[in-house]
Design a protein around this motif. Structure first.
Motif, PDB file in Angstrom:
ATOM      1  N   GLU A   1     -31.437  17.404  -8.421  1.00 53.10           N
ATOM      2  CA  GLU A   1     -31.512  16.879  -9.733  1.00 53.10           C
ATOM      3  C   GLU A   1     -31.308  18.007 -10.585  1.00 53.10           C
ATOM      4  O   GLU A   1     -31.822  19.029 -10.721  1.00 53.10           O
ATOM      5  N   THR A   2     -30.833  17.556 -11.977  1.00 55.53           N
ATOM      6  CA  THR A   2     -30.670  18.493 -13.198  1.00 55.53           C
ATOM      7  C   THR A   2     -30.272  17.729 -14.402  1.00 55.53           C
ATOM      8  O   THR A   2     -29.824  16.575 -14.208  1.00 55.53           O
ATOM      9  N   VAL A   3     -30.283  18.208 -15.521  1.00 52.93           N
ATOM     10  CA  VAL A   3     -29.688  17.804 -16.745  1.00 52.93           C
ATOM     11  C   VAL A   3     -28.285  18.375 -17.236  1.00 52.93           C
ATOM     12  O   VAL A   3     -28.038  19.575 -17.169  1.00 52.93           O
ATOM     13  N   GLY A   4     -27.424  17.481 -17.756  1.00 51.77           N
ATOM     14  CA  GLY A   4     -26.097  18.057 -18.056  1.00 51.77           C
ATOM     15  C   GLY A   4     -25.363  17.149 -19.123  1.00 51.77           C
ATOM     16  O   GLY A   4     -26.075  15.943 -19.665  1.00 51.77           O
ATOM     17  N   ARG A   5     -24.322  17.327 -19.783  1.00 47.42           N
ATOM     18  CA  ARG A   5     -23.537  16.601 -20.633  1.00 47.42           C
ATOM     19  C   ARG A   5     -22.079  16.250 -20.244  1.00 47.42           C
ATOM     20  O   ARG A   5     -21.347  17.344 -19.450  1.00 47.42           O
TER      21      ARG A   5
ATOM     22  N   SER B   1     -14.355  10.775 -10.824  1.00 44.14           N
ATOM     23  CA  SER B   1     -14.757  11.954 -10.649  1.00 44.14           C
ATOM     24  C   SER B   1     -15.490  12.257 -12.301  1.00 44.14           C
ATOM     25  O   SER B   1     -15.192  11.440 -13.169  1.00 44.14           O
ATOM     26  N   VAL B   2     -16.468  13.038 -12.309  1.00 45.89           N
ATOM     27  CA  VAL B   2     -17.140  13.246 -13.753  1.00 45.89           C
ATOM     28  C   VAL B   2     -17.386  14.731 -13.869  1.00 45.89           C
ATOM     29  O   VAL B   2     -17.725  15.684 -12.831  1.00 45.89           O
ATOM     30  N   THR B   3     -16.877  15.433 -15.027  1.00 51.83           N
ATOM     31  CA  THR B   3     -17.009  16.922 -15.220  1.00 51.83           C
ATOM     32  C   THR B   3     -18.400  16.821 -16.124  1.00 51.83           C
ATOM     33  O   THR B   3     -18.476  16.253 -17.208  1.00 51.83           O
ATOM     34  N   LEU B   4     -19.396  17.976 -15.613  1.00 49.41           N
ATOM     35  CA  LEU B   4     -20.457  17.992 -16.353  1.00 49.41           C
ATOM     36  C   LEU B   4     -20.592  19.421 -16.787  1.00 49.41           C
ATOM     37  O   LEU B   4     -20.617  20.397 -15.910  1.00 49.41           O
ATOM     38  N   SER B   5     -21.276  19.520 -17.943  1.00 47.64           N
ATOM     39  CA  SER B   5     -21.757  21.004 -18.200  1.00 47.64           C
ATOM     40  C   SER B   5     -23.351  21.096 -17.935  1.00 47.64           C
ATOM     41  O   SER B   5     -24.019  20.247 -18.954  1.00 47.64           O
ATOM     42  N   HIS B   6     -23.925  21.537 -16.858  1.00 44.89           N
ATOM     43  CA  HIS B   6     -25.180  21.219 -16.300  1.00 44.89           C
ATOM     44  C   HIS B   6     -26.101  22.418 -16.609  1.00 44.89           C
ATOM     45  O   HIS B   6     -25.518  23.570 -16.700  1.00 44.89           O
ATOM     46  N   GLN B   7     -27.324  22.262 -16.409  1.00 43.57           N
ATOM     47  CA  GLN B   7     -28.391  23.478 -16.445  1.00 43.57           C
ATOM     48  C   GLN B   7     -28.470  23.782 -15.305  1.00 43.57           C
ATOM     49  O   GLN B   7     -27.961  23.220 -14.159  1.00 43.57           O
TER      50      GLN B   7
ATOM     51  N   VAL C   1     -29.650  24.815 -11.455  1.00 41.92           N
ATOM     52  CA  VAL C   1     -30.417  24.100 -10.204  1.00 41.92           C
ATOM     53  C   VAL C   1     -30.937  25.182  -9.166  1.00 41.92           C
ATOM     54  O   VAL C   1     -30.353  25.677  -8.498  1.00 41.92           O
ATOM     55  N   PRO C   2     -32.068  25.523  -9.551  1.00 40.79           N
ATOM     56  CA  PRO C   2     -32.908  26.744  -8.772  1.00 40.79           C
ATOM     57  C   PRO C   2     -32.909  26.404  -7.278  1.00 40.79           C
ATOM     58  O   PRO C   2     -32.978  27.346  -6.618  1.00 40.79           O
ATOM     59  N   ALA C   3     -33.203  25.141  -6.928  1.00 43.66           N
ATOM     60  CA  ALA C   3     -33.477  24.830  -5.554  1.00 43.66           C
ATOM     61  C   ALA C   3     -32.189  25.499  -4.747  1.00 43.66           C
ATOM     62  O   ALA C   3     -32.545  25.674  -3.687  1.00 43.66           O
ATOM     63  N   ILE C   4     -31.005  25.345  -5.367  1.00 41.48           N
ATOM     64  CA  ILE C   4     -29.955  25.966  -4.677  1.00 41.48           C
ATOM     65  C   ILE C   4     -29.144  27.229  -5.086  1.00 41.48           C
ATOM     66  O   ILE C   4     -28.255  27.609  -4.820  1.00 41.48           O
ATOM     67  N   GLY C   5     -29.917  27.574  -6.127  1.00 39.50           N
ATOM     68  CA  GLY C   5     -29.364  28.957  -6.606  1.00 39.50           C
ATOM     69  C   GLY C   5     -28.194  28.803  -7.481  1.00 39.50           C
ATOM     70  O   GLY C   5     -27.472  29.667  -7.977  1.00 39.50           O
ATOM     71  N   TRP C   6     -27.988  27.830  -8.160  1.00 42.37           N
ATOM     72  CA  TRP C   6     -26.728  27.469  -9.096  1.00 42.37           C
ATOM     73  C   TRP C   6     -27.249  27.999 -10.361  1.00 42.37           C
ATOM     74  O   TRP C   6     -28.260  27.690 -11.042  1.00 42.37           O
ATOM     75  N   PRO C   7     -26.354  28.553 -11.165  1.00 43.51           N
ATOM     76  CA  PRO C   7     -26.717  28.865 -12.535  1.00 43.51           C
ATOM     77  C   PRO C   7     -26.076  27.655 -13.273  1.00 43.51           C
ATOM     78  O   PRO C   7     -25.602  26.656 -12.880  1.00 43.51           O
ATOM     79  N   ALA C   8     -26.492  27.750 -14.764  1.00 42.45           N
ATOM     80  CA  ALA C   8     -25.750  26.854 -15.637  1.00 42.45           C
ATOM     81  C   ALA C   8     -24.434  26.872 -15.620  1.00 42.45           C
ATOM     82  O   ALA C   8     -23.834  28.134 -15.891  1.00 42.45           O
TER      83      ALA C   8
END
Length: 499
Positions: A428-432, A440-446, A448-455
């Motif tokens: 889970e995270t928050v995005g726009r 499909s949905v394109t998101l600018s998200h914060q 995700v530390p659990a899998i090492g993804w940056p914003a």
């Protein structure tokens, strides 16, 4: 000597003995709160390896590299090992609670859930005049006040109500000239002469009266163009007035403003056009409905509130400026991650909850809170759905965690939802929402530390169009996704406040 001889014979003596016994029982109960071993005198005796550091239990945030006496208290420093806190070596930090003590202390755990949080906001305010419904009555020409109609500030009058009769000497000559020109039969000259009367400020009704009667009318009755309350009145019998002088100011009462003071912390949930309901002490049990017409741009420095202006219809003039009102702002419920408000530990600098881990272990976790409604509080970050937290008795565990030097889990380290046989693991995270289609949905998200993804901005698959029902481009959302072989896929998505 018998044992009974040791019991005092006076009531005061027996009470003292009972107090001593009770204090001993309390000390025994506190000693059993956590499963801790006596402080080891050396790493060799402890069997736990080399200590990470030494600390004073009264100041657990201060660490020391060597054993010795505490500079804060008259006591020896306590070693801190990698497996301290009751967990096995390599496990997450935390404190262990004796299962027997758990029941004694009345600890109650609850799972973090996702539900609907009412978006209503309640505030107080006062009724005020609608400043957009104001009429200014002025003298159209210089003259003398011959008569007034017993008006006073605060009077409520209807449209067309007379205020004063004013004698205008200048109009008499112009009207006589117009009548003379009409008698010549020259239509062009008559029209020009009539236009001159209009330019002198004569009302159309006065000119018509001159034409009907065939004689000058140099006394004009000044009346109000609209009904309402007289706010100012500047005309008195016998006074001289000049052209353009303000004689009265009338404020309409068809609608009124309700100026509500809303704390700035929740003002972001409101927007113009939103419905509002007001209740007044003067009309118990009755609700007045209106809409937010404006949110004023300045904040009151003393109360840190914003003024929200609601326009209310005022049928029969029942709402009086100055009346006190309680207003609630309506809104459809929104889906959010919820915890009981009583489970929160507010320290002033941050907000914590106490996580209930496996095998009787507990650890504080920092959270970011949002709106509150009823007994629930929205969690914006720091927890995931399904995690268990302590809902009562958490302050005792927090105190023990502080004494043991257990650090709270940071917001960015919230673990993902554990996978089960029925559902895959969700992150889970928050995005726009930047772009939204049926698949499909394109998101600018914060991050995700659990899998090492940056914003970042990326496109997710939408297996079910119903996941994005009611959402649009630009909405700020909290979403959960997994990573099947086909690529990252959004499984749930809900709009969050604070856009």
């Amino acid at each position: 000597m018998k044992a009974t001889d040791l019991i005092p014979r006076t009531p005061a003596g027996r009470a003292a003995v009972l107090a001593i016994l009770a204090s001993g029982a309390i000390g025994f109960g506190v000693a059993r709160l956590t499963e801790t071993a006596p402080p080891a005198t050396s790493s060799a005796d402890s069997g736990k390896g080399k200590p990470l550091y030494w600390y004073d239990p009264m100041v657990p945030t201060q660490h020391f590299d060597q054993p010795g006496k505490s500079p804060f208290m008259d006591m020896q420093l306590i070693p801190k090992y990698a497996d301290a806190g009751g967990g096995a070596a390599g496990s997450a930090p935390g404190v262990n609670i004796d299962p027997a003590a758990t029941q004694t202390l009345g600890l109650r755990t609850i799972a973090v859930r996702r539900g609907e949080l009412a978006s209503g906001v309640t505030a107080t305010g006062t009724i005020d005049f609608n400043q957009r419904d104001v009429a200014i009555v002025q003298a159209r020409a210089g003259g003398f006040v011959q008569r007034v109609y017993a008006r006073a500030p605060g009077d409520v009058i209807g449209a067309g109500a007379p205020l004063a009769d004013i004698l205008v000497p200048e109009w008499a000559g112009a009207q006589a000239e117009y009548l003379a020109v009409r008698r010549t039969g020259n239509a062009a000259l008559a029209q020009a002469s009539r236009q001159r009367l209009t330019l002198l400020g004569m009302p159309a009704g006065t000119i018509a009266a001159v034409e009907r009667g065939g004689r000058p009318h140099n006394v004009v009755t000044v009346s109000t163009p609209t009904g309402g309350a007289i706010k100012t009145l500047g005309v008195r019998s016998g006074m001289t007035v000049t052209a353009g002088q303000t004689l009265a100011e009338v404020n309409g009462l068809g609608t009124v403003w309700l100026n509500a003071a809303v704390p700035e912390a929740i003002a972001g949930q409101l927007k113009p056009g939103q419905s509002a309901q007001a209740t007044l002490a003067a009309y118990a049990g009755e609700t007045f409905s209106g809409r937010v017409s404006a949110i004023l741009p300045d904040v009151q420095p003393d109360s840190r509130t914003l003024t929200v202006r609601i326009e209310l219809p005022n049928r029969g003039g029942r709402l009086k400026p100055g009346m006190f009102a309680t207003v609630s702002f309506g809104g459809s419920p929104q889906t959010a991650l919820l915890v009981p408000t009583e489970a929160l530990i507010r320290t002033g600098k941050r907000t914590l909850v106490m996580l209930a881990l496996d095998k009787g272990r507990y650890r504080p976790a920092e959270v970011q809170t949002g709106r509150e409604a009823g007994d629930d509080t929205e969690i914006l970050a720091g927890l995931n759905e399904g995690e268990k937290i302590v809902a009562s008795g958490q302050f005792l565990i927090d105190s023990e965690a502080s004494l043991s030097g257990v650090e709270a889990r940071p917001i960015g380290n919230a673990a993902p939802v554990v996978a089960t046989k029925a559902t895959a693991a969700l992150y889970e995270t928050v995005g726009r929402i930047e772009r939204l289609t049926a698949t499909s949905v394109t998101l600018s998200h914060q991050p995700v530390p659990a899998i090492g993804w940056p914003a970042m901005t990326m496109t997710f698959a939408l297996p079910d169009a119903g996941v994005a029902r009611g959402l649009k481009t630009g909405d700020r959302v909290r979403f959960g996704f997994d990573q099947p072989p086909a690529g990252p896929t959004v499984r749930r998505m809900a709009k969050v406040s604070g856009q």
